[in-house]
Structure formats: structure tokens, C-alpha cells
Design a protein around this motif. Structure first.
Motif, short mmCIF file in Angstrom:
data_model
loop_
_atom_site.label_atom_id
_atom_site.label_comp_id
_atom_site.label_asym_id
_atom_site.label_seq_id
_atom_site.Cartn_x
_atom_site.Cartn_y
_atom_site.Cartn_z
N HIS A 1 29.32 73.75 -54.45
CA HIS A 1 30.06 72.64 -55.04
C HIS A 1 31.18 72.15 -54.13
N PHE A 2 31.41 72.82 -53.01
CA PHE A 2 32.52 72.48 -52.12
C PHE A 2 32.03 71.91 -50.79
N LYS A 3 30.88 71.22 -50.81
CA LYS A 3 30.36 70.67 -49.55
C LYS A 3 31.32 69.63 -49.00
N GLY A 4 31.42 69.63 -47.68
CA GLY A 4 32.33 68.72 -47.00
C GLY A 4 33.76 69.21 -46.96
N THR A 5 34.02 70.43 -47.45
CA THR A 5 35.37 71.00 -47.44
C THR A 5 35.36 72.28 -46.60
N PRO A 6 36.54 72.74 -46.19
CA PRO A 6 36.61 74.00 -45.43
C PRO A 6 36.25 75.22 -46.26
N TYR A 7 36.12 75.06 -47.58
CA TYR A 7 35.86 76.21 -48.45
C TYR A 7 34.39 76.55 -48.56
N LEU A 8 33.52 75.62 -48.19
CA LEU A 8 32.08 75.81 -48.40
C LEU A 8 31.56 77.07 -47.72
N LEU A 9 31.72 77.16 -46.40
CA LEU A 9 31.14 78.29 -45.67
C LEU A 9 31.78 79.62 -46.06
N PRO A 10 33.13 79.73 -46.16
CA PRO A 10 33.71 81.01 -46.57
C PRO A 10 33.24 81.48 -47.95
N LEU A 11 33.13 80.55 -48.90
CA LEU A 11 32.67 80.92 -50.24
C LEU A 11 31.22 81.40 -50.22
N MET A 12 30.36 80.67 -49.51
CA MET A 12 28.95 81.03 -49.50
C MET A 12 28.73 82.33 -48.72
N LEU A 13 29.49 82.55 -47.67
CA LEU A 13 29.39 83.81 -46.93
C LEU A 13 29.90 84.97 -47.78
N THR A 14 30.98 84.75 -48.53
CA THR A 14 31.49 85.79 -49.42
C THR A 14 30.46 86.14 -50.49
N GLY A 15 29.82 85.10 -51.04
CA GLY A 15 28.79 85.33 -52.04
C GLY A 15 27.64 86.14 -51.47
N ARG A 16 27.19 85.79 -50.26
CA ARG A 16 26.09 86.54 -49.64
C ARG A 16 26.52 87.97 -49.32
N LEU A 17 27.79 88.13 -48.96
CA LEU A 17 28.31 89.47 -48.65
C LEU A 17 28.23 90.37 -49.89
N LEU A 18 28.73 89.87 -51.01
CA LEU A 18 28.70 90.66 -52.25
C LEU A 18 27.27 90.84 -52.74
N PHE A 19 26.48 89.78 -52.64
CA PHE A 19 25.08 89.85 -53.05
C PHE A 19 24.33 90.89 -52.21
N GLY A 20 24.59 90.90 -50.90
CA GLY A 20 23.95 91.87 -50.02
C GLY A 20 24.37 93.29 -50.31
N SER A 21 25.66 93.48 -50.60
CA SER A 21 26.15 94.83 -50.89
C SER A 21 25.54 95.37 -52.17
N GLY A 22 25.21 94.48 -53.10
CA GLY A 22 24.58 94.92 -54.34
C GLY A 22 23.08 95.09 -54.21
N ASN A 23 22.40 94.11 -53.59
CA ASN A 23 20.94 94.12 -53.58
C ASN A 23 20.37 95.24 -52.71
N GLY A 24 20.93 95.44 -51.52
CA GLY A 24 20.44 96.51 -50.67
C GLY A 24 20.65 97.88 -51.30
N SER A 25 21.80 98.07 -51.92
CA SER A 25 22.09 99.34 -52.56
C SER A 25 21.26 99.53 -53.82
N LEU A 26 20.99 98.44 -54.54
CA LEU A 26 20.16 98.51 -55.73
C LEU A 26 18.74 98.96 -55.39
N THR A 27 18.26 98.53 -54.22
CA THR A 27 16.93 98.96 -53.78
C THR A 27 16.89 100.46 -53.56
N ILE A 28 18.00 101.04 -53.09
CA ILE A 28 18.06 102.49 -52.89
C ILE A 28 17.91 103.22 -54.23
#
Length: 481
Positions: A123-150
Motif C-alpha cells: 500500500h506504500f508504493k512510490g514511498t520510501p516505506y515500501l521496500l523496508p516494510l516488504m523486506l520486514t514482512g518477508r523476514l518475519l514470514f521466513g523466520s516462521g515458515n522455515g522453522s514451521l517446516t522443521i
């Protein structure tokens, strides 16, 4: 009268909800692959939003999107992998110490939180917040999904060890791949109808389904272990697990880990960019068709995984199959790099070798490490795998360039360099899997036992010899009955 947990239907009920744990998160994982044009599209189009739907090689169509460069886009996958690499080692250790139920709640919640922040970032396209927010989301998503597979693998190994182990692993993979396949078939249609933001929020809702499944699996696992009288015994074993036990994991385990890493280095980074590659290199493929063809890797896996699991449960030969999978994958990237053979041939071919690789490599880990340290071993294996995938995503991003590709094709020589890099990883996989077979033969050949019955009868002796040096370094307080 035997307890319900001792009957086959109970473990398959556990397996069903265990499979649903990662259905939604695997759907979410490759949404960027299907919508790569939108992620890398222009922030605005002067002639209105257009989709590259008439001709995959068109350089005049304008795709409105988030304005990411190929490097930034691949960073979404790389940060997912790096997060896994950092988190899953400690996650596996914590699961061994605190139990499956702890892991189920924590890591399924992280997938929901991460996918929510990722969707919010759009929702923040064209702003400086877009990439940090999406990277943060992928970071948390990755920390959950990889560990959930274990946790998922640990529960599967507990309920099916010595029984239908490869079948169970194959079915969990099939459900995960069902999420991936449905993503490739449905996401673009959903995005055309409702837009990118609602598409990403829809993925989040599927992660909520995984959270509900985690609650169900927790209840079934707790009740079942109490009925079997094993809950307290496994907790006692877990208290003895120490982080320094990692250095005593056997050589076969490490060779298996690097075999997995190099094989997956050629699968996930390829799928992440496959849709764009198909549109850029081959004539006449629109975005939706290219997504279908890229998703054929998972289509094959979905169809074959359960049958392959049954086959491997019966014939064994896991080490030899791992080597054959790597050898048979070589032509895939050679065809993509140097020929114009229709890409569907290569993606279906890769899906077949991936199915056999996943069903032979991952279920081999419980055969060479004891149950009490399986979470730690799985976590470490996932960590090494994700370090490799993360580096591969970063390298692929550098190879493909740093300029936005919303209007222009990425040069074919760059795509060829990417495929050569995939080939190099496959050759490395052949080397490690070949070495694994040599070492395994010298140490008893447990990975290449030829029947399920022989493997089950001799596996117990192997576990006994493995368990002692790992869990009891200084004392004889534990006896094996």
C-alpha cells in the motif's frame, strides 16, 4: 484394547492437519514469482495500466506496479532465505528443548504476522516505506515458515518412523506444493480481478488457515503421545540435548546437508525468476501462460510426491536416488541455457527430479541422527540450505541487473549466465551426493538398504550407536532398552 493413537488412522489424521500447516505459507511464498511483472512494473503508466498479456516479448507495453529493480525483487527471496538460515538453527534447538507444541504456535503465528506486513507494504508504493516494510514482512514470514517446516518434519518423523516415512514426507510435500501450484494457477486471475493488495491479503488469510491447523495438530500430538505413554520420556530426552551436540553430528549428515543445499540452489532461485525468463526468451508467452509453465515444477511434484514416497519406502536406495536426481537435473538447465526447446519440457523435467530428490534426501536425515536431536539437525540442515539459496538469489539478482525491467527485456546473455550458475550448483550436488554414497557404504549402507523391512529392522541398531555419543558424553546415566 489398544489406544486410538496406536492405530493407523490416528497417525494419518495427525498427518492431514500437519500437511495443512504449510499449505498457505507455500502459496504466499511464490506470489512474487507470479506477479514479477507487477513487482518490477512502473509506478505509473502514462497511457494507463496495461498488462503484457498479448505478447511476452513486447517492449512497448507498460505494466503498472511497485517499481522494483530485478535486484530488489530478488532481495525479497534472498532475505527470506537468510532469515531462515539465521533463525532455524536456534529454532530447531528450541523445538528439541521445549517441544513441538511450542514451535507450532510460535512459528505459525510468525507466518501470519510476516505475510500481513508484506501485504501492508504494497500500500506504500512510490514511498520510501515500501521496500523496508516488504523486506520486514518477508523476514518475519521466513523466520516462521522455515522453522514451521522443521516442526512439521519432526512430527512426521515421530509418527511415521519405521512405518510409511517416505510416504508421509511425500504427502507433506504434496500439500505444500498444492499451495504453490494453486498460486501459479489462481494468483494472476485474482490480481486481475481485485488488484495486487487484495491478492497479498488473500495469501495472509491462507496463513491463518495454517495457524488453525497448528492448534489442531498440537491437540492431536499431545493426546496421542499421552496415550502412547511417551510424552514424559521424550521430554526427559530433550532435557539432555545441548547446542554443542552439533559438532558430533556424523559425516553422512553433513554430506546430506550439502547435497540438499546444492540441489535446492538450482530449484528455488530458478522458479523465482522463471516466469520473467520465459517471457523474455521465448516468443508468444503472456504473463499468465509463463506463470503456468514456471509452476509446472510444482505440478509434477504435486502429482508424483506421494507415489514416489511409497516407492522409496519399498525399495530404499535413498543415497543412490539422490545422486541420480542430481545427474538427471543437468539437462534441465543446459536446455534452458543453450536451446529453444519449449520451456515446459524443462520445468516438467525439473519437477520430476525435484520430487525424487525431496522424497529421498529429507527423509534420510532421521535415519542418521537420533529422534531427540532431530529438530536441531533439521534446523541446521534448513539453515545451510537457506544460506545457499539466499546467496544464489543475491547472485542471480546481480547477474540479471540493477535496472527496472518494467518496460524492457533483460538481455538473453544475462539469462544464459544465470542458467550456467544453476548448472554449476547441480554439478556440485553430484560431487557431494557421490561422496555421500561412498561414505555411507563404508559405514554400513543404511541409506541404500533395499527394502523397507530390512531398513526398519536394522535402523534400531543404528539409532542406538548414534544416540550414545551424541547424548551421553560424560556419563552412563542413560540406558537404552
Amino acid at each position: 484394547m489398544s489406544a486410538p493413537a496406536e492405530k493407523a488412522y490416528y497417525r494419518f489424521l495427525v498427518l492431514f492437519f500437519n500437511c495443512l500447516l504449510t499449505f498457505g505459507s507455500y502459496f504466499c511464498f511464490d506470489i512474487p514469482s507470479v506477479l514479477q511483472d507487477q513487482f518490477q512494473g512502473n509506478l505509473t503508466c502514462s497511457n494507463g495500466t496495461q498488462s503484457n498479456s498479448t505478447h511476452g516479448n513486447s517492449s512497448t507495453g507498460c505494466v503498472e506496479g511497485l517499481g522494483m529493480t530485478p535486484e530488489q525483487y530478488n532481495l525479497l527471496y534472498a532475505i527470506y532465505a537468510w532469515t531462515n538460515a539465521l533463525v532455524v538453527i536456534m529454532a530447531g534447538f528450541l523445538i528439541d528443548k521445549l517441544g513441538n507444541r511450542f514451535g507450532l504456535f510460535l512459528f505459525s503465528f510468525l507466518t501470519v504476522l510476516g505475510s500481513s506486513i508484506f501485504a501492508l507494504g504494497s500500500h506504500f508504493k512510490g514511498t520510501p516505506y515500501l521496500l523496508p516494510l516488504m523486506l520486514t514482512g518477508r523476514l518475519l514470514f521466513g523466520s516462521g515458515n522455515g522453522s514451521l517446516t522443521i516442526v512439521q518434519n519432526r512430527i512426521t518423523a515421530f509418527w511415521f518412523k519405521g512405518k510409511e516415512l517416505a510416504l508421509a514426507f511425500g504427502l507433506t510435500l504434496s500439500f505444500s506444493r498444492l499451495g504453490s501450484v494453486l498460486n501459479f494457477f489462481l494468483t494472476k486471475h485474482f490480481e486481475d480481478q481485485y488488484g495486487m493488495q487484495w491478492t497479498l491479503w488473500g495469501g495472509t488469510m491462507l496463513c491463518v488457515l495454517g495457524f488453525a491447523s497448528a492448534i489442531t495438530v498440537s491437540i492431536l500430538d499431545k493426546v496421542g503421545m499421552k496415550q502412547l505413554g511417551l510424552d514424559g520420556a521424550i521430554q526427559e530426552e530433550s532435557k539432555k540435548v545441548r547446542i554443542q551436540d552439533i559438532r558430533r553430528l556424523p559425516l553422512r549428515y553433513w554430506l546430506l546437508v550439502f547435497t540438499i543445499m546444492f540441489f535446492y540452489n538450482g530449484v528455488f532461485p530458478f522458479v523465482a525468476d522463471a516466469s520473467k525468463f520465459i517471457q523474455d526468451k521465448y516468443t508468444g508467452y503472456d504473463q499468465q501462460t509463463a506463470a503456468y509453465i514456471a509452476g509446472a515444477v510444482y505440478d509434477s511434484s504435486l502429482v508424483l510426491s506421494a507415489a514416489v514416497g511409497i516407492l522409496i519406502d519399498y525399495v530404499g536406495m535413498r543415497g543412490i536416488l539422490a545422486l541420480l536426481c542430481a545427474v538427471m537435473t543437468l539437462p534441465v538447465f543446459a536446455l534452458l541455457a543453450f536451446t529453444y526447446v519449449p520451456p515446459l519440457v524443462s520445468t516438467l523435467w525439473l519437477g520430476v527430479t525435484y520430487s525424487f530428490a525431496a522424497a529421498s534426501m529429507w527423509p534420510s536425515i532421521p535415519l542418521v541422527v537420533p529422534q531427540a536431536t532431530l529438530g536441531t539437525a533439521m534446523g541446521l540442515a534448513t539453515s545451510v540450505q537457506m544460506i545457499g539459496i539466499g546467496l544464489s538469489n543475491l547472485i542471480v539478482g546481480r547477474i540479471l541487473g540493477t535496472k527496472s525491467s518494467g518496460e524492457t527485456k533483460i538481455p538473453l546473455w544475462r539469462w544464459q549466465e544465470m542458467m550456467i550458475f544453476m548448472l554449476a550448483n547441480t554439478i556440485a550436488c553430484i560431487v557431494t551426493s557421490g561422496t555421500l554414497n561412498i561414505v555411507d557404504k563404508k559405514q554400513g549402507g543404511i541409506l541404500n538398504r533395499t527394502t523397507k523391512r530390512t531398513a526398519a529392522s536394522q535402523q534400531e541398531a543404528r539409532e542406538e550407536s548414534d544416540r550414545s555419543p551424541i547424548l551421553s558424553q560424560d556419563d552412563d546415566e542413560r540406558s537404552i532398552n
